[in-house]
Write an enzyme that holds these catalytic residues in place. Structure first.
Site, PDB file in Angstrom:
ATOM      1  N   ALA A 280       0.822  -1.215   0.000  1.00  0.00           N
ATOM      2  CA  ALA A 280       0.000   0.000   0.000  1.00  0.00           C
ATOM      3  C   ALA A 280       0.852   1.259   0.000  1.00  0.00           C
ATOM      4  O   ALA A 280       0.464   2.288  -0.545  1.00  0.00           O
ATOM      5  CB  ALA A 280      -0.928  -0.008   1.210  1.00  0.00           C
ATOM      6  N   ILE A 282       3.719   1.797  -1.452  1.00  0.00           N
ATOM      7  CA  ILE A 282       4.484   2.046  -2.683  1.00  0.00           C
ATOM      8  C   ILE A 282       3.528   2.357  -3.832  1.00  0.00           C
ATOM      9  O   ILE A 282       2.728   1.523  -4.223  1.00  0.00           O
ATOM     10  CB  ILE A 282       5.345   0.814  -3.035  1.00  0.00           C
ATOM     11  CG1 ILE A 282       6.333   0.535  -1.904  1.00  0.00           C
ATOM     12  CG2 ILE A 282       6.079   1.035  -4.345  1.00  0.00           C
ATOM     13  CD1 ILE A 282       7.065  -0.774  -2.037  1.00  0.00           C
ATOM     14  N   GLU A 284       2.862   2.079  -7.146  1.00  0.00           N
ATOM     15  CA  GLU A 284       3.445   1.340  -8.266  1.00  0.00           C
ATOM     16  C   GLU A 284       3.350   2.082  -9.597  1.00  0.00           C
ATOM     17  O   GLU A 284       4.186   1.920 -10.479  1.00  0.00           O
ATOM     18  CB  GLU A 284       2.762  -0.038  -8.401  1.00  0.00           C
ATOM     19  CG  GLU A 284       3.035  -0.998  -7.260  1.00  0.00           C
ATOM     20  CD  GLU A 284       2.024  -0.831  -6.120  1.00  0.00           C
ATOM     21  OE1 GLU A 284       1.253   0.153  -6.159  1.00  0.00           O
ATOM     22  OE2 GLU A 284       2.019  -1.662  -5.203  1.00  0.00           O
ATOM     23  N   ASP A 326      24.516  30.222 -27.743  1.00  0.00           N
ATOM     24  CA  ASP A 326      25.391  30.602 -28.843  1.00  0.00           C
ATOM     25  C   ASP A 326      24.818  31.860 -29.491  1.00  0.00           C
ATOM     26  O   ASP A 326      23.618  32.124 -29.397  1.00  0.00           O
ATOM     27  CB  ASP A 326      25.442  29.453 -29.857  1.00  0.00           C
ATOM     28  CG  ASP A 326      26.492  29.669 -30.931  1.00  0.00           C
ATOM     29  OD1 ASP A 326      27.448  30.405 -30.675  1.00  0.00           O
ATOM     30  OD2 ASP A 326      26.341  29.095 -32.023  1.00  0.00           O
ATOM     31  N   ASP A 629      25.734  24.153 -31.685  1.00  0.00           N
ATOM     32  CA  ASP A 629      25.453  23.481 -32.953  1.00  0.00           C
ATOM     33  C   ASP A 629      26.659  22.745 -33.529  1.00  0.00           C
ATOM     34  O   ASP A 629      26.515  21.886 -34.373  1.00  0.00           O
ATOM     35  CB  ASP A 629      24.925  24.468 -33.995  1.00  0.00           C
ATOM     36  CG  ASP A 629      25.856  25.672 -34.175  1.00  0.00           C
ATOM     37  OD1 ASP A 629      26.999  25.611 -33.697  1.00  0.00           O
ATOM     38  OD2 ASP A 629      25.418  26.667 -34.781  1.00  0.00           O
ATOM     39  N   ASP A 633      30.836  22.299 -29.434  1.00  0.00           N
ATOM     40  CA  ASP A 633      29.888  22.481 -28.336  1.00  0.00           C
ATOM     41  C   ASP A 633      29.558  21.172 -27.612  1.00  0.00           C
ATOM     42  O   ASP A 633      28.987  21.198 -26.521  1.00  0.00           O
ATOM     43  CB  ASP A 633      28.579  23.081 -28.866  1.00  0.00           C
ATOM     44  CG  ASP A 633      28.773  24.439 -29.487  1.00  0.00           C
ATOM     45  OD1 ASP A 633      29.535  25.240 -28.911  1.00  0.00           O
ATOM     46  OD2 ASP A 633      28.177  24.707 -30.535  1.00  0.00           O
ATOM     47  N   ASN A 695      -2.194   7.152  -1.094  1.00  0.00           N
ATOM     48  CA  ASN A 695      -1.483   6.055  -0.452  1.00  0.00           C
ATOM     49  C   ASN A 695      -1.434   6.213   1.060  1.00  0.00           C
ATOM     50  O   ASN A 695      -1.511   5.225   1.805  1.00  0.00           O
ATOM     51  CB  ASN A 695      -0.063   5.940  -1.008  1.00  0.00           C
ATOM     52  CG  ASN A 695      -0.042   5.237  -2.356  1.00  0.00           C
ATOM     53  OD1 ASN A 695      -1.004   5.352  -3.118  1.00  0.00           O
ATOM     54  ND2 ASN A 695       1.025   4.547  -2.671  1.00  0.00           N
ATOM     55  N   GLU A 698      -4.625   4.907   2.260  1.00  0.00           N
ATOM     56  CA  GLU A 698      -4.638   3.443   2.259  1.00  0.00           C
ATOM     57  C   GLU A 698      -3.848   2.881   3.440  1.00  0.00           C
ATOM     58  O   GLU A 698      -4.283   1.931   4.106  1.00  0.00           O
ATOM     59  CB  GLU A 698      -4.031   2.932   0.944  1.00  0.00           C
ATOM     60  CG  GLU A 698      -4.830   3.303  -0.294  1.00  0.00           C
ATOM     61  CD  GLU A 698      -4.026   3.100  -1.576  1.00  0.00           C
ATOM     62  OE1 GLU A 698      -3.138   2.231  -1.567  1.00  0.00           O
ATOM     63  OE2 GLU A 698      -4.268   3.823  -2.548  1.00  0.00           O
ATOM     64  N   ASN A 723      -4.174   1.799  -6.898  1.00  0.00           N
ATOM     65  CA  ASN A 723      -2.915   2.458  -7.255  1.00  0.00           C
ATOM     66  C   ASN A 723      -2.733   2.594  -8.757  1.00  0.00           C
ATOM     67  O   ASN A 723      -2.177   3.587  -9.241  1.00  0.00           O
ATOM     68  CB  ASN A 723      -1.729   1.690  -6.680  1.00  0.00           C
ATOM     69  CG  ASN A 723      -1.576   1.920  -5.183  1.00  0.00           C
ATOM     70  OD1 ASN A 723      -2.333   2.686  -4.579  1.00  0.00           O
ATOM     71  ND2 ASN A 723      -0.611   1.259  -4.577  1.00  0.00           N
ATOM     72  N   THR A 726      -7.564   3.681 -10.316  1.00  0.00           N
ATOM     73  CA  THR A 726      -8.183   4.869  -9.730  1.00  0.00           C
ATOM     74  C   THR A 726      -7.175   6.005  -9.618  1.00  0.00           C
ATOM     75  O   THR A 726      -7.486   7.160  -9.889  1.00  0.00           O
ATOM     76  CB  THR A 726      -8.745   4.547  -8.332  1.00  0.00           C
ATOM     77  OG1 THR A 726      -9.678   3.483  -8.453  1.00  0.00           O
ATOM     78  CG2 THR A 726      -9.426   5.768  -7.742  1.00  0.00           C
TER      79      THR A 726
END
Length: 885
Positions: A280, A282, A284, A326, A629, A633, A695, A698, A723, A726
C-alpha cells in the site's frame, strides 16, 4: 608546439620532411607504426545486455522490484505481473535512450575525410585519411574535408569553414605567413587548418603537424569521453522520493509485525499483514505516470518546434537558472545584412534583416533612394559571385555571406539580375586573404572599361586618390579621408564589418598590370554589414529575465561584435560584463567561479572554455541550459544540466550529445520550452500529491484497523487496483493541466528544493489522514452492522476510498483551494474521473470481477452514505485559507 609562429623552413626541419618531395613512403610507414592511425579513439561501447541491465539500478525501479517480490509472497501473481510490465516499459525507454547517446563519438569519427592527397617520394598520391602522418604534405582544394591539423605553406584564395569547431559560419581566409603572437586560440591561427573543417574556396598546400587524438578535434573527443552527463533535478528528486517510500514501507511493515505480535496475533498472519501494508505504501504507477506526463509534454513541445531526446530534460528546463546561448543563428539570424551605407558624405541606414529582399534607405530618418546608393550597390553586384534564383516560388541565394548581403541590399534598391545585363565581366583578380580585396574588369554597353575593387577599407583607402560625390569624380582631400575614417570608426564601434567599394576608369587596351589596376582608385562608398539579432529574441530574453533566468552569450566571435549584439538585445549595459577566451586562460577555476555571476558575454572562446564556463556555473549552484550546434559544443552540451542543439545548423555530434533539439534554431523556442517545463513540473507535483495522499489514506486504513484488532479493510488486489487504475487515470489527466497564469513570473525553483517543499508534504499528510479516517469510519460502521459479512464492509471501504480520491483530485489542481480553479477547465480530468467511476461500478457489479476483487453490489442508501463520507476531506480543507494549510 606553436606551429603558427614558425616559417616554412623551420617547420620542414622539425618534421623531417621536404616541401618538394614530401616524406619517403618507408619513413611514413615507420612513423605510422610508431604513432598510430590518424583516427579518433573511442571509448569501448557497452554491450546491449549491459545497457539493458543498467536500467534496473535506479532506486525507484528497485522499489518497484521489491513491490513485485512482496506481491509474489502474498500469492498475488497478477499484481506482480502488472508491476513487472511497468518496470519493463521504463527500462526499455531508458535502454534506447542510452543506445542513442553512445553514438556521439561514432558521429564525430565520421567527420574525418575518407581520402587525402599527399606528396610521397616526390609524387602526389591518394591514400586513406587514416594513413596520413605528421610531416605529410597535403594538397587542398574547394570541397575537401581537412583530415588532420596542419600548417598551411601555400594559399591561393584559400578559405576554410570552421563552424564545426568555432560555431561561426563565415569562412576564414587562410594565409601561409607565420604569425607572431603568444597563446593564440585556434580560431585566431589563420595559417592553420584543423581536422573536420571544410575548404570552401581556393586551393593550397599544408604540412600535417598533428594527427588523431593530438588534433584539436581529438582534444574535443577526449573531453566528450571524460565528461559525465549530470542527473536531472527530477531524477534526483524522484530518487529521493523512492528512498523515502522504501524507508516508510519497511518501517510500517516492522511496526505492524511488532505491534501485532505484542497483541498476541500469530507471527505468520502479522508478516502477511505487514507486507500488505508495504504494498500500500508504494505507488506502483508513479514511474509510469511520470513517463506519460513527460511524453505528453514532449508531444506539445514538438508543436512548438522542439524535439526532446531525453524525457527528464523536459522538466529540467523549468528548473533552469542560466541559459548559455550561442550567438550565431540562435540569438542572431545567421544571415549577414547590410545595415549602413556611406557615400556622397551621407550615412544611409538600411532596413530589412536577413534575406528579406524588401527594405528602405533612410538619411537622417528620412526615406530616400538616389543614384549614389544605386550606383554603389550596382558596383557591388558586378564585383561578386553571389547569385539569386527563384525556385518553387521562393528566392534561393547562393554565395559568400558578405556578397549575399550586398546582393540583397541591391535588390532593396530595385536592382535585379537584369541590371547587370548591359555590363560584361572581362577579367577578374580573385580575392586573396593576403591582399584582402577582389577586382573585376567590366565593359559597359559603349565598350568603355573600368575596374571595380571591393575589400578591406584599411587596404583600399591608402590606394585611393579620388572620390566620387555630387561634384563628380574629383581628387580626394585630407578632409574627405578624415570623414571616411571617422565613419569607419563609428561603424566598427557598432560591430559592423566594413567593405569599401572603389572604381577605376581604364583604357580599352587588353594588357593590364594587376598591380597598377588596384592603385589610383576612386572611392565610391562603404557598406556596414552585421549578422542582426532575431526580432523576437529581445522579448524572449526579457521574459526569461522576468522568470529569474539569466541569459549568457557564448560565442567564438570577436568581443566587439558580441558586445554590440548583446547591447541590442538588452543583455548587457556595460562592456565590463564581457570576458574573452584570452582573459579566461589567465584565470583559475576558483577566480572564474567568483566572477562568473557578473559576466553576460563570453567571446573568442574554445570548446574547453565552454566546458569550464558550464562547470563554473554549476559550481555556483546553477541549473545550466547550454545551446550549441558544432562539434566544439558537444562536451559542454553533455556536461550541462540540459544540452540544447540546433536542428537546422547543428552537427550530428551536437544533436547526439544534447537533450533537446530546436527545429528552428531560435532562442524564443527555448523560452516556450521553459514555460512548458515549469508547467510539467507543477503537474508532476500535483499528481505526486494526489498519489501519495491516496497512499497515505490506504496506509492509515490498514494500520489503524490492525491496531484496533479489525480485519484488513482492503485486500492487496484492491490496493493495486486503486494504485494503478483509480490513481493512474486522474493522475495522467493532471499531467495535462493548463499552466497557471503567472508561471513565467516566478523565479526558478531553488536547486535544493525537495519534492515536498512549499507545503506539499503537509497537504499530503493532512488530506491522506482525512481520506484514511473517513474510509476507516465507513468500514467500521459497515462491519459493525454485519460482522459476518466482511466482504460487504470491504466493498464499502473500497468504494469510499476510491470516491474520496476521485473528489480529492480536483483539490490537487491548485496550491490554494479546490474552489480556486474551474473544475470544467481540464476536460481530460473530468473524463478520467468519469472513467474511474465507471470502472469502479464494473468491479462492484460485474460478477466475474466480483470474484477477483472480493466485492458485492451495494444499494442506493449505501451510495449516499459513501459519497457523503468521501466528500468530507476535500470540502473541509476547501474552506481553510491557503495560508493556514
Amino acid at each position: 608546439m606553436k606551429w603558427y609562429q614558425l616559417d616554412d623552413n623551420e617547420i620542414m626541419d622539425k618534421l623531417s620532411t621536404n616541401r618538394k618531395k614530401g616524406l619517403t613512403n618507408n619513413f611514413a610507414v615507420a612513423r605510422l607504426k610508431k604513432f598510430g592511425l590518424n583516427q579518433l579513439s573511442q571509448k569501448q561501447s557497452s554491450s546491449l545486455l549491459f545497457l539493458f541491465l543498467k536500467q534496473f539500478q535506479d532506486f525507484m525501479v528497485l522499489v518497484l522490484l521489491a513491490a513485485t517480490l512482496l506481491s509474489g509472497l502474498l500469492g498475488e501473481y497478477v499484481d506482480a505481473i502488472a508491476i513487472i510490465v511497468i518496470v519493463l516499459m521504463n527500462s526499455i525507454l531508458g535502454f534506447f535512450q542510452e543506445q542513442k547517446a553512445e553514438r556521439s563519438l561514432t558521429k564525430l569519427k565520421e567527420l574525418s575525410a575518407p581520402l587525402a592527397h599527399v606528396l610521397r617520394d616526390g609524387e602526389w598520391i591518394t591514400i586513406p585519411s587514416t594513413d596520413v602522418v605528421v610531416g605529410d604534405i597535403i594538397k587542398l582544394s574547394s570541397g575537401d574535408r581537412i583530415v588532420a591539423d596542419m600548417r598551411i605553406i601555400k594559399s591561393d584564395s584559400l578559405e576554410i569553414e570552421e563552424s564545426a569547431l568555432t560555431g561561426e559560419s563565415i569562412p576564414v581566409s587562410k594565409t601561409s605567413d607565420k604569425i607572431l603572437g603568444n597563446d593564440l586560440d585556434f580560431a585566431d591561427q589563420y595559417n592553420m587548418a584543423f581536422m573536420g573543417t571544410l575548404v570552401t574556396k581556393g586551393t593550397g598546400q599544408a604540412v600535417i603537424v598533428a594527427t588523431g587524438m593530438q588534433t584539436v578535434m581529438g582534444q574535443i573527443a577526449e573531453l566528450l569521453v571524460q565528461t559525465k552527463p549530470q542527473p536531472t533535478p527530477l531524477e534526483r528528486r524522484l530518487g529521493g522520493l523512492g528512498r523515502i517510500l522504501i524507508m516508510v514501507a519497511l518501517f510500517l511493515t516492522a511496526m505492524v509485525v511488532v505491534f501485532g505480535i505484542w497483541q498476541g496475533h500469530p507471527l505468520y498472519d502479522m508478516f502477511l499483514s505487514g507486507i500488505s501494508l508495504a504494498v500500500a505504501a508504494i505507488p506502483e504507477g508513479l514511474p509510469a505516470i511520470v513517463t506519460v506526463a513527460l511524453s505528453l509534454g514532449v508531444q506539445r513541445m514538438i508543436k512548438k518546434k522542439a524535439i526532446v531526446r531525453k524525457l527528464a530534460a523536459v522538466e529540467t528546463l523549468g528548473n533552469t537558472t542560466v541559459i548559455c546561448s550561442d550567438k550565431t543563428g540562435t540569438l542572431t539570424e545567421n544571415k549577414m545584412t547590410v545595415k549602413q551605407l556611406y557615400m556622397n558624405h551621407q550615412l544611409v541606414d538600411v532596413t530589412g534583416d536577413g534575406h528579406e529582399l524588401k527594405g528602405n534607405f533612410y538619411v537622417n530618418q528620412h526615406k530616400t533612394q538616389n543614384k549614389f546608393i544605386e550606383q554603389a550597390l550596382l558596383y557591388a553586384m558586378l564585383c561578386s559571385h553571389a547569385s539569386i534564383k527563384k525556385q518553387d516560388k521562393k528566392w534561393k541565394l547562393d554565395g559568400d555571406p558578405t556578397e549575399i548581403a550586398l546582393l540583397v541590399a541591391a535588390h532593396k534598391a530595385n536592382l535585379t539580375e537584369a541590371s547587370k545585363e548591359p555590363f560584361k565581366i572581362v577579367d577578374e583578380i580573385a580575392f586573396d586573404s593576403e591582399r584582402k580585396r577582389m577586382t573585376v574588369i567590366v565593359e559597359d554597353a559603349s565598350h568603355q572599361r573600368f575596374a571595380i575593387t571591393k575589400g578591406a577599407p584599411d587596404v583600399l583607402l591608402p590606394r585611393t586618390n579620388y572620390i566620387f560625390d555630387q561634384q563628380g569624380r574629383r581628387p580626394i582631400s585630407s578632409r574627405d579621408k578624415n570623414k571616411i575614417d571617422h565613419q569607419l570608426d563609428e561603424m566598427t564601434a557598432s560591430a559592423l564589418r566594413t567593405i569599401a567599394i572603389c572604381i577605376k576608369p581604364l583604357s580599352t587596351e587588353l594588357n593590364y598590370d594587376n598591380h597598377s589596376i588596384e592603385n589610383n582608385l576612386t572611392f565610391v562608398g562603404l557598406a556596414g554589414i552585421i549578422d542582426p539579432p532575431r526580432k523576437e529574441v529581445k522579448q524572449a530574453i526579457k521574459a526569461c529575465k522576468d522568470a529569474g533566468i539569466k541569459t549568457v552569450m557564448i560565442t567564438g566571435d570577436h568581443a566587439k561584435t558580441a558586445t554590440a549584439i548583446a547591447k541590442q538585445l538588452d543583455l548587457i549595459v556595460q562592456d565590463d560584463a564581457v570576458l574573452t577566451g584570452y582573459e579566461l586562460n589567465q584565470m583559475s577555476d576558483e577566480a572564474l567561479a567568483d566572477k562568473i555571476d557578473d559576466i553576460y558575454v563570453f567571446a573568442r572562446v574554445t570548446p574547453a572554455h565552454k566546458l569550464r564556463i558550464v562547470q563554473a556555473l554549476q559550481k555556483k549552484g546553477h541549473i545550466v541550459a547550454m545551446t550549441g550546434d558544432g562539434v566544439n559544443d558537444a562536451p559542454a552540451l553533455k556536461a550541462s544540466d540540459i544540452g540544447i542543439s540546433m536542428g537546422m545548423a547543428g552537427t550530428d555530434v551536437a544533436k547526439e550529445a544534447s537533450a533537446l533539439v530546436l527545429l528552428d534554431d531560435n532562442f524564443i523556442t527555448i523560452e516556450a520550452a521553459i514555460k512548458e517545463g515549469r508547467n510539467i513540473y507543477e503537474n508532476i507535483r500535483k499528481f505526486i500529491r494526489y498519489l501519495l495522499a491516496s497512499n497515505v489514506g490506504e496506509i492509515l486504513v490498514m494500520l489503524f484497523a490492525i491496531m484496533m484488532s479489525y480485519p484488513l479493510p482492503l485486500i492487496p488486489v484492491q490496493i493495486l487496483w486503486v494504485n494503478l487504475v483509480t490513481d493512474g487515470l486522474p493522475a495522467m489527466a493532471l499531467g495535462l493541466d493548463q499552466p497557471e497564469k503567472n508561471v513565467m513570473k516566478m523565479p526558478p525553483r531553488p536547486v535544493k528544493e525537495g519534492i515536498f517543499s512549499r507545503g506539499l508534504g503537509l497537504k499530503i499528510i493532512t488530506r491522506g489522514f482525512m481520506i484514511g479516517l473517513v474510509t476507516l469510519f465507513a468500514f467500521m460502521t459497515a462491519y459493525q452492522s454485519d460482522p459476518d459479512h466482511l466482504i460487504y464492509a470491504r466493498t464499502i471501504a473500497f468504494t469510499t476510498l476510491v470516491m474520496a480520491q476521485l473528489i480529492h483530485v480536483f483539490d490537487c489542481r491548485s496550491e490554494r483551494s479546490v474552489f480556486a480553479r474551474n473544475p470544467f477547465q481540464n476536460l481530460y480530468l473530468l473524463a478520467a474521473v468519469i472513467s474511474s467511476v465507471v470502472l469502479l461500478l464494473i468491479v462492484i457489479y460485474y460478477p466475474p470481477l466480483q470474484v477477483i476483487f472480493e466485492t458485492v453490489p451495494i444499494h442506493l442508501k449505501d451510495w449516499i452514505y459513501v459519497i457523503s463520507m468521501a466528500a468530507i476531506p476535500t470540502v473541509l480543507f476547501g474552506f481553510i485559507p491557503a495560508k493556514k494549510q
